[in-house]
Design a protein around this motif. Structure first.
Motif, PDB file in Angstrom:
ATOM      1  N   GLN A  16      40.505  50.918  56.637  1.00 48.18           N
ATOM      2  CA  GLN A  16      40.743  51.734  55.435  1.00 48.18           C
ATOM      3  C   GLN A  16      42.034  51.288  54.738  1.00 48.18           C
ATOM      4  OE1 GLN A  16      39.426  53.616  52.681  1.00 48.18           O
ATOM      5  NE2 GLN A  16      38.231  53.988  54.523  1.00 48.18           N
ATOM      6  N   ALA A  17      43.027  50.935  55.526  1.00 51.64           N
ATOM      7  CA  ALA A  17      44.298  50.481  54.955  1.00 51.64           C
ATOM      8  C   ALA A  17      44.068  49.214  54.118  1.00 51.64           C
ATOM      9  CB  ALA A  17      45.311  50.205  56.068  1.00 51.64           C
ATOM     10  N   GLN A  18      43.253  48.306  54.646  1.00 50.77           N
ATOM     11  CA  GLN A  18      42.969  47.060  53.915  1.00 50.77           C
ATOM     12  C   GLN A  18      42.293  47.372  52.581  1.00 50.77           C
ATOM     13  OE1 GLN A  18      43.678  43.922  54.890  1.00 50.77           O
ATOM     14  NE2 GLN A  18      44.469  44.444  56.909  1.00 50.77           N
ATOM     15  N   LEU A  19      41.397  48.360  52.571  1.00 55.02           N
ATOM     16  CA  LEU A  19      40.677  48.709  51.340  1.00 55.02           C
ATOM     17  C   LEU A  19      41.600  49.408  50.340  1.00 55.02           C
ATOM     18  CD1 LEU A  19      37.365  50.090  52.939  1.00 55.02           C
ATOM     19  CD2 LEU A  19      37.680  47.872  51.849  1.00 55.02           C
ATOM     20  N   LEU A  20      42.340  50.394  50.827  1.00 50.04           N
ATOM     21  CA  LEU A  20      43.166  51.203  49.922  1.00 50.04           C
ATOM     22  C   LEU A  20      44.362  50.438  49.358  1.00 50.04           C
ATOM     23  CD1 LEU A  20      43.373  54.694  51.687  1.00 50.04           C
ATOM     24  CD2 LEU A  20      41.968  54.059  49.721  1.00 50.04           C
ATOM     25  N   LYS A  21      44.912  49.540  50.154  1.00 51.58           N
ATOM     26  CA  LYS A  21      46.133  48.872  49.671  1.00 51.58           C
ATOM     27  C   LYS A  21      45.847  48.034  48.433  1.00 51.58           C
ATOM     28  CE  LYS A  21      46.453  44.680  52.463  1.00 51.58           C
ATOM     29  NZ  LYS A  21      47.148  44.032  53.575  1.00 51.58           N
ATOM     30  N   ASP A 198      33.236  58.831  60.727  1.00 54.05           N
ATOM     31  CA  ASP A 198      32.090  58.211  61.415  1.00 54.05           C
ATOM     32  C   ASP A 198      31.299  57.375  60.408  1.00 54.05           C
ATOM     33  OD1 ASP A 198      32.575  59.166  63.901  1.00 54.05           O
ATOM     34  OD2 ASP A 198      30.961  60.661  63.928  1.00 54.05           O
ATOM     35  N   ARG A 199      31.559  57.638  59.120  1.00 53.27           N
ATOM     36  CA  ARG A 199      30.800  56.946  58.068  1.00 53.27           C
ATOM     37  C   ARG A 199      31.368  55.552  57.816  1.00 53.27           C
ATOM     38  NH1 ARG A 199      31.697  60.248  53.073  1.00 53.27           N
ATOM     39  NH2 ARG A 199      33.765  60.321  53.950  1.00 53.27           N
ATOM     40  N   GLU A 200      30.657  54.785  56.990  1.00 52.16           N
ATOM     41  CA  GLU A 200      31.118  53.451  56.591  1.00 52.16           C
ATOM     42  C   GLU A 200      32.483  53.572  55.903  1.00 52.16           C
ATOM     43  OE1 GLU A 200      29.621  50.408  56.795  1.00 52.16           O
ATOM     44  OE2 GLU A 200      28.025  51.315  58.007  1.00 52.16           O
ATOM     45  N   SER A 201      33.350  52.619  56.143  1.00 51.89           N
ATOM     46  CA  SER A 201      34.692  52.657  55.549  1.00 51.89           C
ATOM     47  C   SER A 201      34.651  52.717  54.023  1.00 51.89           C
ATOM     48  CB  SER A 201      35.482  51.419  55.963  1.00 51.89           C
ATOM     49  OG  SER A 201      35.627  51.416  57.342  1.00 51.89           O
ATOM     50  N   GLU A 202      33.683  52.010  53.428  1.00 52.50           N
ATOM     51  CA  GLU A 202      33.601  51.987  51.959  1.00 52.50           C
ATOM     52  C   GLU A 202      33.259  53.371  51.404  1.00 52.50           C
ATOM     53  OE1 GLU A 202      32.561  49.591  53.857  1.00 52.50           O
ATOM     54  OE2 GLU A 202      33.394  47.729  53.025  1.00 52.50           O
ATOM     55  N   ASP A 203      32.450  54.151  52.152  1.00 50.48           N
ATOM     56  CA  ASP A 203      32.114  55.508  51.690  1.00 50.48           C
ATOM     57  C   ASP A 203      33.343  56.422  51.767  1.00 50.48           C
ATOM     58  OD1 ASP A 203      29.544  54.663  51.261  1.00 50.48           O
ATOM     59  OD2 ASP A 203      28.806  55.340  53.211  1.00 50.48           O
ATOM     60  N   VAL A 204      34.104  56.243  52.829  1.00 56.50           N
ATOM     61  CA  VAL A 204      35.342  57.021  52.978  1.00 56.50           C
ATOM     62  C   VAL A 204      36.308  56.647  51.842  1.00 56.50           C
ATOM     63  CG1 VAL A 204      37.344  57.439  54.469  1.00 56.50           C
ATOM     64  CG2 VAL A 204      35.069  57.155  55.492  1.00 56.50           C
ATOM     65  N   GLN A 205      36.386  55.366  51.576  1.00 54.64           N
ATOM     66  CA  GLN A 205      37.281  54.867  50.513  1.00 54.64           C
ATOM     67  C   GLN A 205      36.934  55.494  49.157  1.00 54.64           C
ATOM     68  OE1 GLN A 205      36.198  50.971  49.387  1.00 54.64           O
ATOM     69  NE2 GLN A 205      38.116  50.469  48.344  1.00 54.64           N
ATOM     70  N   VAL A 206      35.647  55.541  48.821  1.00 53.61           N
ATOM     71  CA  VAL A 206      35.212  56.104  47.537  1.00 53.61           C
ATOM     72  C   VAL A 206      35.648  57.572  47.442  1.00 53.61           C
ATOM     73  CG1 VAL A 206      33.171  56.794  46.205  1.00 53.61           C
ATOM     74  CG2 VAL A 206      33.301  54.500  47.185  1.00 53.61           C
ATOM     75  N   ASP A 207      35.436  58.332  48.533  1.00 56.42           N
ATOM     76  CA  ASP A 207      35.819  59.750  48.518  1.00 56.42           C
ATOM     77  C   ASP A 207      37.321  59.925  48.342  1.00 56.42           C
ATOM     78  OD1 ASP A 207      33.256  60.461  48.860  1.00 56.42           O
ATOM     79  OD2 ASP A 207      33.464  61.289  50.883  1.00 56.42           O
ATOM     80  N   LEU A 208      38.080  59.090  49.018  1.00 53.72           N
ATOM     81  CA  LEU A 208      39.541  59.208  48.916  1.00 53.72           C
ATOM     82  C   LEU A 208      40.010  58.895  47.500  1.00 53.72           C
ATOM     83  CD1 LEU A 208      40.674  57.603  52.313  1.00 53.72           C
ATOM     84  CD2 LEU A 208      40.894  59.988  51.630  1.00 53.72           C
ATOM     85  N   LEU A 209      39.471  57.839  46.922  1.00 56.82           N
ATOM     86  CA  LEU A 209      39.895  57.475  45.563  1.00 56.82           C
ATOM     87  C   LEU A 209      39.533  58.583  44.565  1.00 56.82           C
ATOM     88  CD1 LEU A 209      39.083  53.649  45.465  1.00 56.82           C
ATOM     89  CD2 LEU A 209      41.306  54.744  45.742  1.00 56.82           C
ATOM     90  N   LYS A 210      38.362  59.203  44.777  1.00 58.39           N
ATOM     91  CA  LYS A 210      37.949  60.320  43.889  1.00 58.39           C
ATOM     92  C   LYS A 210      38.951  61.453  43.984  1.00 58.39           C
ATOM     93  CE  LYS A 210      32.942  60.048  43.866  1.00 58.39           C
ATOM     94  NZ  LYS A 210      31.862  60.446  44.761  1.00 58.39           N
TER      95      LYS A 210
END
Ligand code: AMP
Length: 227
Positions: A16-21, A198-210
């Motif tokens: 998640q850190a790699q995606l969000l940064k 438990d979900r895919e990292s990309e799905d978590v990333q989308v929710d966080l950015l929203k």
């Protein structure tokens, strides 16, 4: 923006850190990566902590907090950061608050990445990490394009010494005893953001950015693809 990524080993904090940064243009501070680097260099700190890290025990608060304090103080006021694997004890969380207060940059969110044991075990036992840049992969869920080679820098992938079942058990015990109480600590401060990891990292990333966008914390163009 100042973020903390919280959660058990294998919750996907590093991924998640790699995606969000990239989306948020944040400096990624992973205490695990920094400690492994010290071990590789065989520095005095590296030698002192090797046994603890390799057996899944926590490194003493003073050592880790000192490392993080130096990195945070070196940031200029406009640069955001993402703390991955720190804090891991309530004492570290209290010290982090003091450090951030001193540099007048409060924490925006503590993101609690909740994951279940079967998912954690599958993630950790299949994890591979780039020796050179630290990018995490998974033999099944997130394989590199070429086996054993990092997509981003061409470095060799390896399995961490602490990613075996025995050590994972110790790491989970440390998490439950020392780290899980931080969840309440941030909840009381109104900073906790819980996600189902438990979900895919990309799905978590989308929710966080929203969520960041809804709170007016993020107005860059959203880029949710993985490099
Ligand atoms: P990680 O890469 O975050 O899974 O961390 C690997 C190991 O480094 C942990 O199991 C601990 O031994 C040590 N470590 C990393 N961060 C901390 C911390 N904040 N406090 C104490 N030990 C840490």
């Amino acid at each position: 923006m100042k973020l903390v990524l919280l959660g058990p080993p294998g919750a996907g904090k590093g991924t998640q850190a790699q995606l969000l940064k990239k989306d948020l243009k944040l400096i990624h501070i992973s205490t695990g990566d920094i400690l492994r680097e010290e071990m590789k260099k065989e520095s005095p700190v590296g030698k002192e902590i090797k046994k603890l890290v390799e057996s899944g025990k926590l490194v003493p608060d003073e050592i880790v907090t000192q490392i993080v304090a130096e990195r945070l103080k070196a940031l200029d006021s406009k640069t955001g950061c993402l703390l991955d694997g720190f804090p891991r004890t309530v004492k570290q969380a209290q010290d982090l608050d003091r450090i951030l207060k001193a540099i007048q940059q409060p924490l925006d969110y503590a993101i609690y990445m909740a994951a279940s044991l079967p998912v954690i075990l599958k993630r950790l036992t299949g994890r591979r990490v780039c020796k050179k840049c630290g990018t995490p992969y998974h033999v099944k869920n997130r394989p590199p394009k070429k086996e054993g080679v990092c997509d981003l820098c061409g470095g060799a992938l390896y399995q961490r010494a602490d990613d075996n079942e025995g050590t994972i058990k110790t790491r989970m015990q440390e998490y439950t005893a020392n780290t899980a109480p931080i969840i309440q600590y941030y909840e009381k401060q109104g900073k906790l953001l819980k996600v189902d990891s438990d979900r895919e990292s990309e799905d978590v990333q989308v929710d966080l950015l929203k969520k960041f966008k809804a709170d007016g914390k993020f107005d860059h163009h959203q880029n949710t693809t993985r490099a």
